[in-house]
Write a protein that holds these residues in place. Sequence first.
Motif, PDB file in Angstrom:
ATOM      1  N   GLY A  17      17.025   4.079   6.645  1.00  0.00           N
ATOM      2  CA  GLY A  17      17.734   2.901   6.147  1.00  0.00           C
ATOM      3  C   GLY A  17      17.879   2.928   4.636  1.00  0.00           C
ATOM      4  N   ASP A  18      18.668   1.978   4.107  1.00  0.00           N
ATOM      5  CA  ASP A  18      18.915   1.952   2.663  1.00  0.00           C
ATOM      6  C   ASP A  18      18.721   0.560   2.077  1.00  0.00           C
ATOM      7  N   GLN A  19      17.909  -0.269   2.739  1.00  0.00           N
ATOM      8  CA  GLN A  19      17.651  -1.602   2.211  1.00  0.00           C
ATOM      9  C   GLN A  19      16.856  -1.528   0.902  1.00  0.00           C
ATOM     10  N   LEU A  20      15.883  -0.622   0.837  1.00  0.00           N
ATOM     11  CA  LEU A  20      15.046  -0.474  -0.354  1.00  0.00           C
ATOM     12  C   LEU A  20      15.652   0.625  -1.229  1.00  0.00           C
ATOM     13  N   ARG A  21      16.724   0.291  -1.904  1.00  0.00           N
ATOM     14  CA  ARG A  21      17.493   1.296  -2.633  1.00  0.00           C
ATOM     15  C   ARG A  21      16.722   1.873  -3.824  1.00  0.00           C
ATOM     16  N   GLN A  22      15.809   1.070  -4.404  1.00  0.00           N
ATOM     17  CA  GLN A  22      15.119   1.536  -5.608  1.00  0.00           C
ATOM     18  C   GLN A  22      14.077   2.596  -5.323  1.00  0.00           C
ATOM     19  N   ILE A  23      13.812   2.908  -4.069  1.00  0.00           N
ATOM     20  CA  ILE A  23      12.779   3.877  -3.737  1.00  0.00           C
ATOM     21  C   ILE A  23      13.360   5.283  -3.729  1.00  0.00           C
ATOM     22  N   ASP A  24      12.667   6.200  -4.389  1.00  0.00           N
ATOM     23  CA  ASP A  24      13.062   7.600  -4.430  1.00  0.00           C
ATOM     24  C   ASP A  24      12.283   8.357  -3.363  1.00  0.00           C
ATOM     25  N   PHE A  25      12.972   8.901  -2.377  1.00  0.00           N
ATOM     26  CA  PHE A  25      12.317   9.557  -1.255  1.00  0.00           C
ATOM     27  C   PHE A  25      11.692  10.901  -1.644  1.00  0.00           C
ATOM     28  N   SER A  26      12.039  11.417  -2.825  1.00  0.00           N
ATOM     29  CA  SER A  26      11.475  12.714  -3.223  1.00  0.00           C
ATOM     30  C   SER A  26       9.991  12.626  -3.570  1.00  0.00           C
ATOM     31  N   MET A  65       0.851  -1.194   0.000  1.00  0.00           N
ATOM     32  CA  MET A  65       0.000   0.000   0.000  1.00  0.00           C
ATOM     33  C   MET A  65       0.884   1.240   0.000  1.00  0.00           C
ATOM     34  N   ILE A  66       0.532   2.210  -0.843  1.00  0.00           N
ATOM     35  CA  ILE A  66       1.324   3.432  -0.911  1.00  0.00           C
ATOM     36  C   ILE A  66       0.867   4.403   0.180  1.00  0.00           C
ATOM     37  N   VAL A  67       1.698   5.392   0.430  1.00  0.00           N
ATOM     38  CA  VAL A  67       1.435   6.344   1.509  1.00  0.00           C
ATOM     39  C   VAL A  67       0.161   7.135   1.249  1.00  0.00           C
ATOM     40  N   SER A  68      -0.094   7.537  -0.003  1.00  0.00           N
ATOM     41  CA  SER A  68      -1.279   8.333  -0.305  1.00  0.00           C
ATOM     42  C   SER A  68      -2.563   7.537  -0.094  1.00  0.00           C
ATOM     43  N   ALA A  69      -2.539   6.226  -0.381  1.00  0.00           N
ATOM     44  CA  ALA A  69      -3.718   5.389  -0.148  1.00  0.00           C
ATOM     45  C   ALA A  69      -4.014   5.273   1.338  1.00  0.00           C
ATOM     46  N   LEU A  70      -2.951   5.116   2.137  1.00  0.00           N
ATOM     47  CA  LEU A  70      -3.140   5.069   3.588  1.00  0.00           C
ATOM     48  C   LEU A  70      -3.660   6.403   4.107  1.00  0.00           C
ATOM     49  N   VAL A  98       8.382  -4.191  13.990  1.00  0.00           N
ATOM     50  CA  VAL A  98       8.355  -4.365  12.540  1.00  0.00           C
ATOM     51  C   VAL A  98       7.974  -3.070  11.826  1.00  0.00           C
ATOM     52  N   SER A  99       6.883  -2.422  12.277  1.00  0.00           N
ATOM     53  CA  SER A  99       6.407  -1.195  11.637  1.00  0.00           C
ATOM     54  C   SER A  99       5.782  -0.294  12.699  1.00  0.00           C
ATOM     55  N   PRO A 100       6.588   0.523  13.383  1.00  0.00           N
ATOM     56  CA  PRO A 100       6.062   1.359  14.479  1.00  0.00           C
ATOM     57  C   PRO A 100       5.092   2.439  14.039  1.00  0.00           C
ATOM     58  N   LEU A 101       4.885   2.607  12.725  1.00  0.00           N
ATOM     59  CA  LEU A 101       3.911   3.596  12.258  1.00  0.00           C
ATOM     60  C   LEU A 101       2.497   3.282  12.737  1.00  0.00           C
ATOM     61  N   ASP A 113       6.357   0.625   3.354  1.00  0.00           N
ATOM     62  CA  ASP A 113       7.506  -0.142   3.838  1.00  0.00           C
ATOM     63  C   ASP A 113       8.696   0.743   4.180  1.00  0.00           C
ATOM     64  N   LEU A 114       8.706   1.977   3.701  1.00  0.00           N
ATOM     65  CA  LEU A 114       9.783   2.903   4.052  1.00  0.00           C
ATOM     66  C   LEU A 114       9.910   3.079   5.556  1.00  0.00           C
ATOM     67  N   PHE A 115       8.810   2.954   6.276  1.00  0.00           N
ATOM     68  CA  PHE A 115       8.813   3.178   7.716  1.00  0.00           C
ATOM     69  C   PHE A 115       8.919   1.879   8.509  1.00  0.00           C
ATOM     70  N   SER A 116       9.123   0.764   7.816  1.00  0.00           N
ATOM     71  CA  SER A 116       9.214  -0.528   8.486  1.00  0.00           C
ATOM     72  C   SER A 116      10.666  -0.979   8.579  1.00  0.00           C
ATOM     73  N   VAL A 117      10.866  -2.062   9.317  1.00  0.00           N
ATOM     74  CA  VAL A 117      12.213  -2.590   9.505  1.00  0.00           C
ATOM     75  C   VAL A 117      12.775  -3.162   8.206  1.00  0.00           C
ATOM     76  N   SER A 118      11.918  -3.343   7.201  1.00  0.00           N
ATOM     77  CA  SER A 118      12.391  -3.853   5.910  1.00  0.00           C
ATOM     78  C   SER A 118      13.392  -2.913   5.259  1.00  0.00           C
TER      79      SER A 118
END
Length: 579
Positions: free
Chosen positions: A101-110, A1-6, A546-549, A118-123
Amino acid sequence: MIVSALATSVGINLGLTVLLAAVYSLLRRRRPYGDVYSPRRPYAPLESWLAAAWRRTEDDIHAAAGLDGVVFVRIFAFSIKVFTAAAVLGVGVLMPVNFLGDQLRQIDFSDLPNKSVDLFSVSNVQDGSNMLWLHFSAAYVITGVSCYLLYYEYKYISGKRLEYFMTSNPLPQHFTVLVRAIPVTDGGSVSDAVDKFFKEYHPSTYLSHTVVHQTGKLRRLINDAENMCTKLANLKSARHSYGDPPGKFLGLFGRNDLLGKYQKRLEDLEENVRMEQSDATRSRQEIPAAFVSFRSRYGAANAIYIRQLDNPTEWQTEHAPDPHDVYWPFFSTSFMERWLFKFVVFVASTVLILLFLLVSAFVQGLTYMDQLEAWLPFLKNILEIAVVSQLVTGYLPSVILHFLSSYVPSIMKLFSTMQGFISVSGIERSACNKMLRFTVWSVFFANVLTGSALGQLNIFLNPKEIPSRLAVVVPAQASFFIAYVVTSWTSIASELTQTAALLYHLWGSCAKCCKRDDTKPPSMPYHSEIPRVLLFGLLGLTYFIVSPLILPFVLVYFCLGYFIFRNQVRTLQFTSQFL
């Protein structure tokens, strides 16, 4: 789920929650809705419900709802303490670590609104990162805090229960035992069998007994008479506060004189009760069950916890319920009939849990846009619209799950009623246990598995990769559970507005032939609310690392429940001896 949907789900449910609270604040001050929102005191002066709930002391709650009400409200207070500490630690420490973190390298934070939660999770934390020690340390800290608060709460409630037991006057049910499956010889009576048996095996403690008779019609008449007395009392209170209602104009238009109608109806019921009591006394239709009284509490306890004969299907003893808590229909059932009912109910509840797995699989399919487009390719163009995709993936799945699961508590209560319990509180406890099992398996585990492991069956082809793959896909379910918790804001706000009762009242106002005239307060839905509270406690503690959000949303739910149920203690009828 994307942030805007949440964010869409959060915005919709927040708006609905505020709307329901505003509707309650407006309607509760109007006289026509007094039977809905204050059936115990429909014409008492009203004040701001939020301020009144905050000022209400524990003694006030105890006076209005008993010890069960106090314990239920303290469950929310305990949860608020635990998840306040968890939210400070999770949101203040763990979530920034996860986000950086930098585990999900393909994600652009901009472009954050269009990226995964998942950006806010331990993944998002790099494998082997030293920052994981913060997560391990936080797990020990929150465990210690929870155990300390749980010990303090248990000690407090235990002291309250002991104080209540020591200060309350002895009641007849404390000295009474219910005996069922009483064997009767040919030509004998149940009363003679009970008297002979307990004089022989409990001669020093046995006092007396009362045999249960088949008087279903009499019970219905008595219940109707009690309801009529309640209606008369409320109507007299209304006339005392507001005066007599206006009479009919020209004898054609206006309101009927309900006071005279109710009094005449009550007199007829009292006459029918006297006639039925006389008939029941003459017929003496006994059933193999009796209430046996002892001279001391020790004698009653001794009869309950010691098997009376070698045959366990005869002379079965159990605690006698409170007089107002008795549920009569199953007093005449035999041991084998109750055992068969329990087996059938166990199978039926298990089948219901398994069938609900299909619902969970369908709901999880809605949360993944690519999977939904594969299922319904003709909707691909519609689903590409941003607003539609956000509603479908962020809001719709949790609403469907809430809507379908809202019917399960009544089904579980029906199952529990079929098991042969002889008290209303026993039925509530059994339904609560069934709902707890359903909630854990069909809402928690089913959605975790169908949304992660079953959606990626290829991970089972290489067993060595299962732990590492699950460590990535299981946290992805946090977004769905966050949306589920947020949807529960609206659900618990509907408890404040009594939405179903309000709609029924409005329909009765329009259709006079269906007008509801029942002023009995609704009972506390223990069997649905307690499993839900435990589920959110499970979600919060499970996804704390896992996901403190999820923690702020869980905390808001417990705060809403705390204020709403502190307000509802003056409206709802709390079951005796439940907690």
